[in-house]
Design a protein around this motif. Structure first.
Motif, PDB file in Angstrom:
ATOM      1  N   VAL A   1      80.600 -40.021   4.511  1.00 19.97           N
ATOM      2  CA  VAL A   1      80.531 -38.613   4.113  1.00 19.97           C
ATOM      3  C   VAL A   1      81.056 -38.429   2.679  1.00 19.97           C
ATOM      4  CG1 VAL A   1      82.816 -37.889   4.988  1.00 19.97           C
ATOM      5  CG2 VAL A   1      80.895 -36.279   5.047  1.00 19.97           C
ATOM      6  N   LYS A   2      80.419 -37.503   1.938  1.00 18.66           N
ATOM      7  CA  LYS A   2      80.862 -37.279   0.553  1.00 18.66           C
ATOM      8  C   LYS A   2      82.052 -36.318   0.549  1.00 18.66           C
ATOM      9  CE  LYS A   2      76.101 -37.681  -1.116  1.00 18.66           C
ATOM     10  NZ  LYS A   2      75.295 -37.541   0.136  1.00 18.66           N
ATOM     11  N   LEU A   3      83.047 -36.654  -0.254  1.00 22.49           N
ATOM     12  CA  LEU A   3      84.270 -35.849  -0.266  1.00 22.49           C
ATOM     13  C   LEU A   3      84.423 -35.115  -1.603  1.00 22.49           C
ATOM     14  CD1 LEU A   3      86.709 -38.407   1.457  1.00 22.49           C
ATOM     15  CD2 LEU A   3      85.255 -36.657   2.530  1.00 22.49           C
TER      16      LEU A   3
ATOM     17  N   ASP B   1      76.872 -33.688   5.518  1.00 23.64           N
ATOM     18  CA  ASP B   1      76.690 -34.652   4.429  1.00 23.64           C
ATOM     19  C   ASP B   1      77.913 -34.734   3.511  1.00 23.64           C
ATOM     20  OD1 ASP B   1      74.765 -36.324   2.913  1.00 23.64           O
ATOM     21  OD2 ASP B   1      75.147 -34.840   1.344  1.00 23.64           O
ATOM     22  N   SER B   2      78.652 -33.627   3.419  1.00 22.29           N
ATOM     23  CA  SER B   2      79.762 -33.587   2.456  1.00 22.29           C
ATOM     24  C   SER B   2      80.797 -32.565   2.907  1.00 22.29           C
ATOM     25  CB  SER B   2      79.214 -33.177   1.082  1.00 22.29           C
ATOM     26  OG  SER B   2      78.430 -31.996   1.205  1.00 22.29           O
ATOM     27  N   TRP B   3      82.035 -32.786   2.494  1.00 21.84           N
ATOM     28  CA  TRP B   3      83.112 -31.853   2.857  1.00 21.84           C
ATOM     29  C   TRP B   3      83.919 -31.437   1.624  1.00 21.84           C
ATOM     30  CZ3 TRP B   3      84.294 -29.061   6.979  1.00 21.84           C
ATOM     31  CH2 TRP B   3      83.831 -29.461   8.252  1.00 21.84           C
TER      32      TRP B   3
ATOM     33  N   VAL C   1      85.975 -34.079  11.127  1.00 23.60           N
ATOM     34  CA  VAL C   1      85.046 -34.967  10.409  1.00 23.60           C
ATOM     35  C   VAL C   1      84.287 -35.845  11.405  1.00 23.60           C
ATOM     36  CG1 VAL C   1      84.900 -36.845   8.726  1.00 23.60           C
ATOM     37  CG2 VAL C   1      86.398 -34.897   8.273  1.00 23.60           C
ATOM     38  N   THR C   2      84.984 -36.315  12.426  1.00 19.57           N
ATOM     39  CA  THR C   2      84.343 -37.181  13.416  1.00 19.57           C
ATOM     40  C   THR C   2      83.276 -36.429  14.206  1.00 19.57           C
ATOM     41  OG1 THR C   2      86.406 -38.394  13.613  1.00 19.57           O
ATOM     42  CG2 THR C   2      84.791 -38.751  15.363  1.00 19.57           C
ATOM     43  N   ARG C   3      83.579 -35.189  14.565  1.00 19.41           N
ATOM     44  CA  ARG C   3      82.596 -34.423  15.363  1.00 19.41           C
ATOM     45  C   ARG C   3      81.256 -34.300  14.619  1.00 19.41           C
ATOM     46  NH1 ARG C   3      82.685 -31.190  19.775  1.00 19.41           N
ATOM     47  NH2 ARG C   3      81.029 -29.627  19.946  1.00 19.41           N
ATOM     48  N   TYR C   4      81.330 -34.145  13.322  1.00 17.86           N
ATOM     49  CA  TYR C   4      80.090 -33.903  12.568  1.00 17.86           C
ATOM     50  C   TYR C   4      79.629 -35.104  11.743  1.00 17.86           C
ATOM     51  CZ  TYR C   4      80.940 -29.148  14.093  1.00 17.86           C
ATOM     52  OH  TYR C   4      81.145 -28.041  14.877  1.00 17.86           O
ATOM     53  N   LYS C   5      80.187 -36.249  12.088  1.00 15.08           N
ATOM     54  CA  LYS C   5      79.781 -37.485  11.417  1.00 15.08           C
ATOM     55  C   LYS C   5      78.268 -37.675  11.529  1.00 15.08           C
ATOM     56  CE  LYS C   5      81.633 -42.160  11.369  1.00 15.08           C
ATOM     57  NZ  LYS C   5      82.663 -43.004  11.967  1.00 15.08           N
ATOM     58  N   GLY C   6      77.627 -37.961  10.407  1.00 16.22           N
ATOM     59  CA  GLY C   6      76.175 -38.164  10.439  1.00 16.22           C
ATOM     60  C   GLY C   6      75.392 -36.857  10.411  1.00 16.22           C
ATOM     61  N   LYS C   7      76.093 -35.742  10.574  1.00 14.14           N
ATOM     62  CA  LYS C   7      75.401 -34.440  10.554  1.00 14.14           C
ATOM     63  C   LYS C   7      75.765 -33.668   9.286  1.00 14.14           C
ATOM     64  CE  LYS C   7      75.191 -33.945  15.554  1.00 14.14           C
ATOM     65  NZ  LYS C   7      75.622 -33.190  16.726  1.00 14.14           N
TER      66      LYS C   7
ATOM     67  N   VAL D   1      97.210 -33.691  -1.046  1.00 19.44           N
ATOM     68  CA  VAL D   1      95.762 -33.683  -1.272  1.00 19.44           C
ATOM     69  C   VAL D   1      95.205 -35.087  -1.013  1.00 19.44           C
ATOM     70  CG1 VAL D   1      93.934 -33.308  -2.969  1.00 19.44           C
ATOM     71  CG2 VAL D   1      95.925 -31.786  -2.942  1.00 19.44           C
ATOM     72  N   LYS D   2      95.891 -36.053  -1.587  1.00 20.76           N
ATOM     73  CA  LYS D   2      95.448 -37.436  -1.420  1.00 20.76           C
ATOM     74  C   LYS D   2      95.470 -37.848   0.062  1.00 20.76           C
ATOM     75  CE  LYS D   2      96.434 -41.591  -4.041  1.00 20.76           C
ATOM     76  NZ  LYS D   2      97.396 -42.055  -5.041  1.00 20.76           N
ATOM     77  N   LYS D   3      96.517 -37.436   0.745  1.00 14.28           N
ATOM     78  CA  LYS D   3      96.607 -37.783   2.167  1.00 14.28           C
ATOM     79  C   LYS D   3      95.417 -37.195   2.931  1.00 14.28           C
ATOM     80  CE  LYS D   3     101.660 -38.090   2.337  1.00 14.28           C
ATOM     81  NZ  LYS D   3     102.900 -37.343   2.642  1.00 14.28           N
ATOM     82  N   CYS D   4      95.086 -35.932   2.628  1.00 15.02           N
ATOM     83  CA  CYS D   4      93.964 -35.297   3.344  1.00 15.02           C
ATOM     84  C   CYS D   4      92.652 -36.018   3.048  1.00 15.02           C
ATOM     85  CB  CYS D   4      93.849 -33.822   2.962  1.00 15.02           C
ATOM     86  SG  CYS D   4      95.252 -32.863   3.549  1.00 15.02           S
ATOM     87  N   PHE D   5      92.444 -36.389   1.800  1.00 17.79           N
ATOM     88  CA  PHE D   5      91.230 -37.149   1.455  1.00 17.79           C
ATOM     89  C   PHE D   5      91.202 -38.474   2.206  1.00 17.79           C
ATOM     90  CE2 PHE D   5      88.482 -35.327  -1.906  1.00 17.79           C
ATOM     91  CZ  PHE D   5      89.172 -34.152  -2.157  1.00 17.79           C
ATOM     92  N   GLN D   6      92.367 -39.109   2.286  1.00 18.66           N
ATOM     93  CA  GLN D   6      92.421 -40.402   2.995  1.00 18.66           C
ATOM     94  C   GLN D   6      92.088 -40.219   4.477  1.00 18.66           C
ATOM     95  OE1 GLN D   6      93.388 -43.664   1.353  1.00 18.66           O
ATOM     96  NE2 GLN D   6      92.096 -44.051   3.150  1.00 18.66           N
ATOM     97  N   PHE D   7      92.625 -39.151   5.097  1.00 14.93           N
ATOM     98  CA  PHE D   7      92.331 -38.903   6.516  1.00 14.93           C
ATOM     99  C   PHE D   7      90.821 -38.709   6.710  1.00 14.93           C
ATOM    100  CE2 PHE D   7      96.706 -36.581   6.693  1.00 14.93           C
ATOM    101  CZ  PHE D   7      97.370 -37.797   6.712  1.00 14.93           C
ATOM    102  N   ALA D   8      90.225 -37.934   5.782  1.00  9.41           N
ATOM    103  CA  ALA D   8      88.776 -37.670   5.898  1.00  9.41           C
ATOM    104  C   ALA D   8      87.987 -38.966   5.717  1.00  9.41           C
ATOM    105  CB  ALA D   8      88.348 -36.631   4.867  1.00  9.41           C
ATOM    106  N   ARG D   9      88.391 -39.758   4.725  1.00  6.66           N
ATOM    107  CA  ARG D   9      87.689 -41.028   4.466  1.00  6.66           C
ATOM    108  C   ARG D   9      87.819 -41.975   5.651  1.00  6.66           C
ATOM    109  NH1 ARG D   9      84.063 -41.122   2.768  1.00  6.66           N
ATOM    110  NH2 ARG D   9      84.192 -40.844   0.533  1.00  6.66           N
ATOM    111  N   ASN D  10      89.025 -42.021   6.268  1.00  2.98           N
ATOM    112  CA  ASN D  10      89.216 -42.895   7.431  1.00  2.98           C
ATOM    113  C   ASN D  10      88.284 -42.507   8.572  1.00  2.98           C
ATOM    114  OD1 ASN D  10      91.249 -44.058   5.965  1.00  2.98           O
ATOM    115  ND2 ASN D  10      92.938 -43.112   7.126  1.00  2.98           N
ATOM    116  N   ALA D  11      88.025 -41.200   8.686  1.00  2.00           N
ATOM    117  CA  ALA D  11      87.197 -40.725   9.805  1.00  2.00           C
ATOM    118  C   ALA D  11      85.708 -40.971   9.574  1.00  2.00           C
ATOM    119  CB  ALA D  11      87.436 -39.234  10.039  1.00  2.00           C
ATOM    120  N   ASP D  12      85.297 -40.977   8.326  1.00  2.00           N
ATOM    121  CA  ASP D  12      83.868 -41.177   8.032  1.00  2.00           C
ATOM    122  C   ASP D  12      83.729 -41.835   6.661  1.00  2.00           C
ATOM    123  OD1 ASP D  12      81.155 -41.026   7.502  1.00  2.00           O
ATOM    124  OD2 ASP D  12      80.935 -38.962   8.215  1.00  2.00           O
ATOM    125  N   LYS D  13      83.255 -43.059   6.697  1.00  2.00           N
ATOM    126  CA  LYS D  13      83.172 -43.829   5.437  1.00  2.00           C
ATOM    127  C   LYS D  13      82.019 -43.347   4.556  1.00  2.00           C
ATOM    128  CE  LYS D  13      86.403 -46.916   6.446  1.00  2.00           C
ATOM    129  NZ  LYS D  13      87.256 -45.891   7.049  1.00  2.00           N
TER     130      LYS D  13
END
Ligand code: G3I
Length: 547
Positions: A390-392, A346-348, A338-344, A376-388
């Motif tokens: 990005v749409k999940l 739009d959604s995951w 998620v960090t590598r493509y932050k800003g590039k 599932v929740k943990k994975c969403f949280q990890f993604a959210r922590n990496a990019d505030k």
């Protein structure tokens, strides 16, 4: 005159008046209102394999009475049906002579009586028997989740999913049918299901707004999918070799304004190993290629997918560390991608296909085993922590018609909503040319909109040979596929703009599709033929947005 006679007379006058009132536009043939009115007052009965498990009653509602079936869910198989007691001519043949079924609608009030998730099948039968032999039984299915009375109107042309496979190809010719019985089935599950229905009527409309694919109207040569869709993105599944092939890339950029990597952003493509210190070895070659292509062409990117049981590297399946170590590797992986493509990107799709088919339970996977039901929740949280920003998304298939799976998926989603971790839902649209029907598509789509989440129809392809019964792509299937694409686009386009995201097609040309290799039958599931030519399905996509 006794009260019954007076009631019958009154209802006859009422029916006559209704016909008169709508004479300019429609004629309503009330079949029954379960309160003495209509052609078939109250003459309905229940039957079915396990009919005794269904309690059938007529209860008062605001306008008198309605018919109710309750499936108590005691057995795994079976059905109960309410069906008119006698067969009857709904409409005299001569009145229908010049009509086609596109003019005829079945209208009824329907409710699920406090049992959300009830699967309702409405069946039309054109023959002397109750089911299946010598008759054609057209069924129309949908899952009802919002248990409030609503009036539904179904164009008879939309029935046509016959459950006798020998009759599968037929369509209803109501001028020949003449006699029609109507039943409402509840297919059992382990859970209680309820159908209540009332005010059953047939409506013949003089002027029917044709909402369907019209083969006789050609679309302008300069039409483009992406510019015709004004309020949402039109996406395409791509892979690294094709974005570098000019035949493909020219069409990608001309027609689409969003890309999803068909395979290049899955774990198996990126995640190559873990060293002894717990450092991840990640290969960005393919995913970067796609991101670079999309950016160079000003296209949106939907990331697919961070966690999917089917794309789990073997070294993760056999990982010998503790569960805590496993979880921390997944956290590192999600964070890195998620960090590598932050800003590039739009959604995951954060987690893909977490629910097992035909159940509301989690699918078995190493993620479930190692991280627990909260994975599932943990994975969403990890993604959210990496990019505030990005749409999940949660992404899954069969959610339109597999009611148990739908229930399981929405339990996950609702939990994510409570934790403010989710922005949208992807309905993978791997569907058939004749299934599911438009009402089912719409009802399921409303579930996302009701939750104020973004809707992604994420992986559209429409199988034209799901049972392997044809060897060549016929004109008829071409038309039927186009009609289904039309319905999908129509349903998508009707979503309020703020909840629209993208409609993504799962591959460009028929011969690129995953369907044939996977199922072993020839198929033609996409919008372009193997020579990059536009199919009717392409025109239907455009038409559905223009009408
Ligand atoms: O790239 C290798 C190639 O080197 C090798 O020669 C060939 C031999 O089998 O395999 C190639 O990899 C295949 C890959 O597609 C690229 O063509 C894999 O075997 C094959 O399993 C993979 O299939 C993909 C499948 O997901 C599994 O990842 C399909 O292309 C892709 O369309 C499909 O997409 C999924 C979505 O991600 C999730 N929803 C369902 C959908 C359809 O299954």
């Amino acid at each position: 005159m006794n009260i019954t006679m007076a009631k019958v007379m009154l209802s006859t006058i009422l029916v006559f008046l209704m016909q008169l009132t709508f004479a300019q536009q429609e004629t309503t043939y009330l079949i029954t209102d379960f309160d003495g009115g209509g052609i078939l007052p109250n003459e309905w009965q229940s039957y079915g394999d396990l009919g005794s498990h269904g309690v059938v009653s007529a209860k008062p509602n605001s306008d008198g009475k309605f018919y109710e079936q309750i499936w108590n869910g005691k057995k795994d198989e079976g059905y109960i049906v309410s069906q008119s007691d006698i067969t009857f001519r709904i409409i005299p043949k001569k009145k229908l002579k010049e009509k086609t079924i596109t003019n005829v609608f079945l209208r009824m009030d329907i409710n699920c009586g406090g049992a959300p998730g009830t699967k309702i099948n409405i069946v039309l039968v054109d023959g002397p028997n109750d089911c299946c032999t010598n008759d054609v039984n057209w069924q129309y299915s949908f899952v009802k989740n919002t248990c409030e009375w609503e009036t539904i109107e179904i164009n008879l042309a939309e029935f046509g999913y016959a459950y006798d496979p020998n009759n599968h190809e037929k369509s209803i010719d109501i001028t020949k049918v003449g006699r029609v019985k109507i039943g409402v089935d509840i297919f059992s599950g382990t859970e209680r299901q309820i159908v209540q229905f009332d005010n059953v009527a047939l409506v013949v409309k003089d002027k029917v707004e044709v909402t369907g694919y019209d083969d006789s109207t050609s679309i302008p040569e300069n039409s483009r999918l992406k510019s015709t869709a004004k309020d949402f993105l039109v996406g395409i599944a791509v892979n690294p070799s094709r974005v570098q092939d000019t035949d493909y890339s020219a069409l990608y950029t001309k027609e689409f304004n969003s890309v999803t990597a068909e395979n290049a952003m899955k774990m198996r493509s990126i995640f190559k190993g873990i060293d002894e210190e717990g450092n991840l070895s990640l290969d960005w070659t393919n995913s970067d290629l796609i991101v670079d292509f999309a950016q160079a062409n000003d296209m949106n990117i939907h990331g697919h997918t961070l966690v999917w049981h089917e794309s789990t590297p073997d070294f993760l399946k056999t990982f010998e560390g503790t569960n805590q170590e496993f979880e921390s590797i997944i956290e590192k992986y999600i964070t890195a991608v998620v960090t590598r493509y932050k800003g590039k990107i739009d959604s995951w799709d954060v987690v893909n296909e977490a629910i097992a088919d035909g159940t509301s339970d989690f699918r078995e996977s190493v993620f479930l085993e190692r991280m627990g039901t909260d994975y599932v929740k943990k994975c969403f949280q990890f993604a959210r922590n990496a990019d505030k920003e990005v749409k999940l998304f949660y992404n899954d298939y069969n959610l339109v018609f597999d009611s148990k799976k739908q229930k399981g998926a929405f339990a996950i989603v609702d939990d994510l909503i409570n934790s403010s971790l989710i922005d949208g839902i992807g309905y993978q649209m791997h569907i058939d040319y004749n299934f599911p029907n438009k009402l089912a598509l719409k009802t399921a789509t409303d579930l996302i909109v009701d939750r104020k989440l973004l809707v992604h129809f994420s992986e559209l392809d429409v199988k034209t040979n799901p049972k392997g019964s044809i060897k060549e792509f016929s004109e008829k299937r071409d038309m039927e596929q186009a009609q289904k694409v039309y319905e999908v686009v129509e349903v998508y386009n009707a979503i309020p703009n703020e909840y629209k995201y993208a409609l993504t097609i799962w591959g460009l040309k028929d011969d690129d599709s995953w369907v044939t290799p996977r199922y072993g039958f020839p198929d033609w599931p996409l919008l372009f033929d193997s020579s990059f030519g536009k199919k009717k399905a392409y025109s239907a996509f455009i038409q559905a947005l223009q009408n």
